[in-house]
Scaffold this motif. Structure first.
Motif, PDB file in Angstrom:
ATOM      1  N   ARG A 274     -20.236 -10.887   6.663  1.00 37.07           N
ATOM      2  CA  ARG A 274     -19.606 -12.202   6.845  1.00 37.07           C
ATOM      3  C   ARG A 274     -20.343 -13.258   6.020  1.00 37.07           C
ATOM      4  NH1 ARG A 274     -16.240 -13.980  10.934  1.00 37.07           N
ATOM      5  NH2 ARG A 274     -16.619 -12.033  12.039  1.00 37.07           N
ATOM      6  N   GLU A 275     -21.680 -13.212   6.033  1.00 32.88           N
ATOM      7  CA  GLU A 275     -22.477 -14.182   5.271  1.00 32.88           C
ATOM      8  C   GLU A 275     -22.273 -13.999   3.777  1.00 32.88           C
ATOM      9  OE1 GLU A 275     -26.363 -13.394   6.864  1.00 32.88           O
ATOM     10  OE2 GLU A 275     -25.969 -14.567   8.683  1.00 32.88           O
ATOM     11  N   TRP A 276     -22.229 -12.759   3.319  1.00 36.22           N
ATOM     12  CA  TRP A 276     -22.005 -12.490   1.899  1.00 36.22           C
ATOM     13  C   TRP A 276     -20.621 -12.982   1.473  1.00 36.22           C
ATOM     14  CZ3 TRP A 276     -18.655  -8.657  -0.374  1.00 36.22           C
ATOM     15  CH2 TRP A 276     -18.772  -8.581  -1.771  1.00 36.22           C
ATOM     16  N   VAL A 277     -19.609 -12.670   2.267  1.00 39.44           N
ATOM     17  CA  VAL A 277     -18.251 -13.096   1.948  1.00 39.44           C
ATOM     18  C   VAL A 277     -18.181 -14.623   1.886  1.00 39.44           C
ATOM     19  CG1 VAL A 277     -15.873 -13.204   2.824  1.00 39.44           C
ATOM     20  CG2 VAL A 277     -17.100 -11.021   2.778  1.00 39.44           C
ATOM     21  N   ALA A 278     -18.813 -15.301   2.842  1.00 36.67           N
ATOM     22  CA  ALA A 278     -18.792 -16.771   2.868  1.00 36.67           C
ATOM     23  C   ALA A 278     -19.437 -17.361   1.620  1.00 36.67           C
ATOM     24  CB  ALA A 278     -19.496 -17.278   4.121  1.00 36.67           C
ATOM     25  N   SER A 279     -20.451 -16.682   1.076  1.00 34.83           N
ATOM     26  CA  SER A 279     -21.094 -17.181  -0.144  1.00 34.83           C
ATOM     27  C   SER A 279     -20.245 -16.922  -1.384  1.00 34.83           C
ATOM     28  CB  SER A 279     -22.478 -16.550  -0.309  1.00 34.83           C
ATOM     29  OG  SER A 279     -22.360 -15.185  -0.668  1.00 34.83           O
ATOM     30  N   THR A 280     -19.341 -15.967  -1.292  1.00 33.91           N
ATOM     31  CA  THR A 280     -18.504 -15.587  -2.427  1.00 33.91           C
ATOM     32  C   THR A 280     -17.126 -16.225  -2.362  1.00 33.91           C
ATOM     33  OG1 THR A 280     -19.653 -13.453  -2.401  1.00 33.91           O
ATOM     34  CG2 THR A 280     -17.669 -13.574  -3.706  1.00 33.91           C
ATOM     35  N   LEU A 281     -16.598 -16.330  -1.156  1.00 27.45           N
ATOM     36  CA  LEU A 281     -15.272 -16.900  -0.935  1.00 27.45           C
ATOM     37  C   LEU A 281     -15.396 -17.931   0.196  1.00 27.45           C
ATOM     38  CD1 LEU A 281     -12.190 -16.638  -1.677  1.00 27.45           C
ATOM     39  CD2 LEU A 281     -12.034 -15.009   0.208  1.00 27.45           C
ATOM     40  N   PRO A 282     -15.834 -19.146  -0.140  1.00 21.99           N
ATOM     41  CA  PRO A 282     -16.067 -20.156   0.899  1.00 21.99           C
ATOM     42  C   PRO A 282     -14.793 -20.514   1.671  1.00 21.99           C
ATOM     43  CG  PRO A 282     -16.983 -20.851  -1.212  1.00 21.99           C
ATOM     44  CD  PRO A 282     -16.142 -19.628  -1.479  1.00 21.99           C
ATOM     45  N   GLY A 283     -14.978 -20.857   2.924  1.00 14.82           N
ATOM     46  CA  GLY A 283     -13.864 -21.326   3.745  1.00 14.82           C
ATOM     47  C   GLY A 283     -13.017 -20.233   4.358  1.00 14.82           C
ATOM     48  N   VAL A 284     -13.561 -19.032   4.505  1.00 13.64           N
ATOM     49  CA  VAL A 284     -12.775 -17.935   5.079  1.00 13.64           C
ATOM     50  C   VAL A 284     -12.312 -18.338   6.477  1.00 13.64           C
ATOM     51  CG1 VAL A 284     -12.876 -15.565   5.953  1.00 13.64           C
ATOM     52  CG2 VAL A 284     -13.850 -16.111   3.721  1.00 13.64           C
TER      53      VAL A 284
ATOM     54  N   ASP B 284      -3.473  -6.070 -14.973  1.00 12.46           N
ATOM     55  CA  ASP B 284      -3.773  -6.786 -13.726  1.00 12.46           C
ATOM     56  C   ASP B 284      -2.813  -6.413 -12.601  1.00 12.46           C
ATOM     57  OD1 ASP B 284      -5.844  -8.078 -14.980  1.00 12.46           O
ATOM     58  OD2 ASP B 284      -4.782  -9.970 -15.221  1.00 12.46           O
ATOM     59  N   HIS B 285      -1.589  -6.024 -12.934  1.00 12.15           N
ATOM     60  CA  HIS B 285      -0.599  -5.690 -11.919  1.00 12.15           C
ATOM     61  C   HIS B 285      -0.615  -4.213 -11.545  1.00 12.15           C
ATOM     62  CE1 HIS B 285       0.950  -9.693 -12.043  1.00 12.15           C
ATOM     63  NE2 HIS B 285       1.119  -9.616 -13.341  1.00 12.15           N
ATOM     64  N   GLN B 286      -1.431  -3.417 -12.249  1.00 11.78           N
ATOM     65  CA  GLN B 286      -1.499  -1.988 -11.948  1.00 11.78           C
ATOM     66  C   GLN B 286      -2.698  -1.615 -11.092  1.00 11.78           C
ATOM     67  OE1 GLN B 286      -1.381  -0.595 -16.046  1.00 11.78           O
ATOM     68  NE2 GLN B 286       0.708   0.135 -15.735  1.00 11.78           N
ATOM     69  N   ALA B 287      -3.690  -2.464 -11.040  1.00 12.58           N
ATOM     70  CA  ALA B 287      -4.885  -2.153 -10.247  1.00 12.58           C
ATOM     71  C   ALA B 287      -5.583  -3.445  -9.844  1.00 12.58           C
ATOM     72  CB  ALA B 287      -5.854  -1.280 -11.058  1.00 12.58           C
ATOM     73  N   PRO B 288      -6.162  -3.470  -8.643  1.00 16.67           N
ATOM     74  CA  PRO B 288      -6.926  -4.654  -8.247  1.00 16.67           C
ATOM     75  C   PRO B 288      -8.148  -4.831  -9.131  1.00 16.67           C
ATOM     76  CG  PRO B 288      -6.827  -3.022  -6.468  1.00 16.67           C
ATOM     77  CD  PRO B 288      -6.167  -2.427  -7.655  1.00 16.67           C
ATOM     78  N   ARG B 289      -8.688  -6.026  -9.136  1.00 17.68           N
ATOM     79  CA  ARG B 289      -9.887  -6.332  -9.918  1.00 17.68           C
ATOM     80  C   ARG B 289     -11.067  -6.531  -8.992  1.00 17.68           C
ATOM     81  NH1 ARG B 289      -7.499  -4.049 -13.479  1.00 17.68           N
ATOM     82  NH2 ARG B 289      -6.627  -5.106 -15.275  1.00 17.68           N
ATOM     83  N   LEU B 290     -12.216  -6.100  -9.458  1.00 17.87           N
ATOM     84  CA  LEU B 290     -13.462  -6.274  -8.727  1.00 17.87           C
ATOM     85  C   LEU B 290     -13.881  -7.731  -8.856  1.00 17.87           C
ATOM     86  CD1 LEU B 290     -15.434  -4.477  -7.182  1.00 17.87           C
ATOM     87  CD2 LEU B 290     -16.656  -4.109  -9.308  1.00 17.87           C
ATOM     88  N   LEU B 291     -14.007  -8.436  -7.733  1.00 24.15           N
ATOM     89  CA  LEU B 291     -14.360  -9.855  -7.736  1.00 24.15           C
ATOM     90  C   LEU B 291     -15.850 -10.071  -7.510  1.00 24.15           C
ATOM     91  CD1 LEU B 291     -11.391 -11.198  -5.579  1.00 24.15           C
ATOM     92  CD2 LEU B 291     -11.581 -11.148  -8.093  1.00 24.15           C
ATOM     93  N   ALA B 292     -16.462  -9.225  -6.680  1.00 22.04           N
ATOM     94  CA  ALA B 292     -17.889  -9.370  -6.361  1.00 22.04           C
ATOM     95  C   ALA B 292     -18.390  -8.055  -5.773  1.00 22.04           C
ATOM     96  CB  ALA B 292     -18.106 -10.504  -5.367  1.00 22.04           C
ATOM     97  N   VAL B 293     -19.684  -7.842  -5.924  1.00 20.42           N
ATOM     98  CA  VAL B 293     -20.324  -6.649  -5.355  1.00 20.42           C
ATOM     99  C   VAL B 293     -21.662  -7.041  -4.738  1.00 20.42           C
ATOM    100  CG1 VAL B 293     -19.242  -5.077  -7.011  1.00 20.42           C
ATOM    101  CG2 VAL B 293     -21.486  -6.005  -7.505  1.00 20.42           C
ATOM    102  N   ASP B 294     -22.103  -6.251  -3.769  1.00 19.32           N
ATOM    103  CA  ASP B 294     -23.441  -6.390  -3.199  1.00 19.32           C
ATOM    104  C   ASP B 294     -23.988  -4.989  -2.988  1.00 19.32           C
ATOM    105  OD1 ASP B 294     -25.627  -6.459  -1.297  1.00 19.32           O
ATOM    106  OD2 ASP B 294     -25.133  -8.576  -1.052  1.00 19.32           O
ATOM    107  N   PRO B 295     -24.863  -4.535  -3.907  1.00 19.93           N
ATOM    108  CA  PRO B 295     -25.378  -3.167  -3.796  1.00 19.93           C
ATOM    109  C   PRO B 295     -26.206  -2.935  -2.532  1.00 19.93           C
ATOM    110  CG  PRO B 295     -26.220  -4.264  -5.782  1.00 19.93           C
ATOM    111  CD  PRO B 295     -25.313  -5.218  -5.102  1.00 19.93           C
TER     112      PRO B 295
END
Length: 156
Positions: free
Chosen positions: A12-22, A74-85
């Motif tokens: 949740r914290e990682w997502v909030a830092s990547t996509l604010p306002g969830v 772009d319409h054939q596959a989703p794109r990677l927006l962020a990762v956290d190893p």
């Protein structure tokens, strides 16, 4: 009915830092124990967040999305927006449409869907390097686990 999987606090914290306002988190995992996927939305922005169980699964997924970005539109596959190893987490873009599994389709429509999927898969494989022995071993192990879950009634 499958029980919703909890959304871990560190994720949740990682997502909030990547996509604010969830403001919305929906469990969209497949009905098997190893699937951990959520749709997250922040206003009109949305993404999918997935946790991999193992380092190998995470690495394979990240490489797969990078490959898709190079070889599919772009319409054939989703794109990677962020990762956290450290979390083994990935965030991907949504695609328009509906998951085909379980849709009540007319026979001809279902055949066209399968043909289109086959063409896309053929394109994917035509561009791919051969898998390593470790890749083949991991894929077999994953299929065995899914078969065990299906036979035990966990996979529906």
């Amino acid at each position: 009915m499958a029980e919703s999987k909890p959304f871990p606090l560190d994720l949740r914290e990682w997502v909030a830092s990547t996509l604010p306002g969830v403001d919305e988190i929906t469990d969209v995992s497949w009905p098997r124990g190893s699937s951990r996927v959520w749709r997250v939305a922040a206003g009109s922005n949305a993404a999918f967040v997935k946790l991999s169980l193992t380092e190998i699964d995470y690495d394979r997924e990240v490489l797969g999305y990078a490959y898709a970005a190079r070889n599919l539109t772009d319409h054939q596959a989703p794109r990677l927006l962020a990762v956290d190893p450290d979390l083994k987490a990935i965030m991907t873009s949504p695609l328009p449409g509906t998951v085909v599994r379980g849709l009540p389709l007319e026979t001809e429509v279902e055949q066209r869907v399968h043909e289109a999927a086959g063409r896309l898969l053929r394109r994917w494989h035509d561009q791919s390097d051969p898998g390593s022995e470790q890749d083949r071993h991991s894929a077999r192990a994953a299929m065995r686990e899914q078969a065990r879950e299906a036979l035990s009634g966990q996979h529906r």
